[in-house]
Design a protein around this motif. Structure first.
Motif, PDB file in Angstrom:
ATOM      1  N   LEU A  54      37.142  71.617 -38.828  1.00  0.00           N
ATOM      2  CA  LEU A  54      38.219  71.316 -37.880  1.00  0.00           C
ATOM      3  C   LEU A  54      37.711  71.097 -36.461  1.00  0.00           C
ATOM      4  O   LEU A  54      38.477  70.733 -35.571  1.00  0.00           O
ATOM      5  N   GLY A  55      36.417  71.342 -36.242  1.00  0.00           N
ATOM      6  CA  GLY A  55      35.874  71.205 -34.900  1.00  0.00           C
ATOM      7  C   GLY A  55      36.281  72.338 -33.985  1.00  0.00           C
ATOM      8  O   GLY A  55      36.312  72.201 -32.766  1.00  0.00           O
ATOM      9  N   HIS A  56      36.591  73.481 -34.581  1.00  0.00           N
ATOM     10  CA  HIS A  56      37.021  74.653 -33.826  1.00  0.00           C
ATOM     11  C   HIS A  56      35.856  75.635 -33.757  1.00  0.00           C
ATOM     12  O   HIS A  56      35.166  75.843 -34.753  1.00  0.00           O
ATOM     13  N   PRO A  57      35.608  76.266 -32.624  1.00  0.00           N
ATOM     14  CA  PRO A  57      34.496  77.219 -32.562  1.00  0.00           C
ATOM     15  C   PRO A  57      34.733  78.417 -33.488  1.00  0.00           C
ATOM     16  O   PRO A  57      35.863  78.889 -33.626  1.00  0.00           O
ATOM     17  N   ARG A  58      33.657  78.864 -34.092  1.00  0.00           N
ATOM     18  CA  ARG A  58      33.737  80.062 -34.928  1.00  0.00           C
ATOM     19  C   ARG A  58      33.989  81.271 -34.044  1.00  0.00           C
ATOM     20  O   ARG A  58      33.451  81.354 -32.935  1.00  0.00           O
TER      21      ARG A  58
END
Length: 84
Positions: A58-62
């Motif tokens: 999703l291109g979201h930071p972990r």
């Protein structure tokens, strides 16, 4: 079962969910489908690794895996397992 984020062209498919059809790849050929099993989601460490894959797709930071986050996430996982 499948979860779908159309804007990001990402879907999650729980491949051995007995009550849900698989994600319709023919209708959405450009979607990246991440597959997971119920056993993987049932295991806390496996589910954390899988959710990192979802974040990446999703291109979201972990989320940072601080001791507090790990404890809260494990507690939530246990609560959800009891809801079955």
């Amino acid at each position: 079962m499948s979860l779908y984020w159309p804007e990001q062209k990402v879907a999650v498919e729980i491949v051995d969910d007995p009550i849900a059809p698989p994600f319709d790849r023919r209708a959405h050929p450009d979607v990246r489908v991440l597959q997971v099993t119920c056993a993987e989601l049932d295991d806390w460490a496996s589910s954390v690794r899988f959710m990192d894959r979802v974040c990446d797709a999703l291109g979201h930071p972990r989320p940072p895996k601080t001791p507090e986050w790990l404890a809260a996430n494990r507690a939530l996982h246990e609560q959800l397992r009891r809801c079955r």
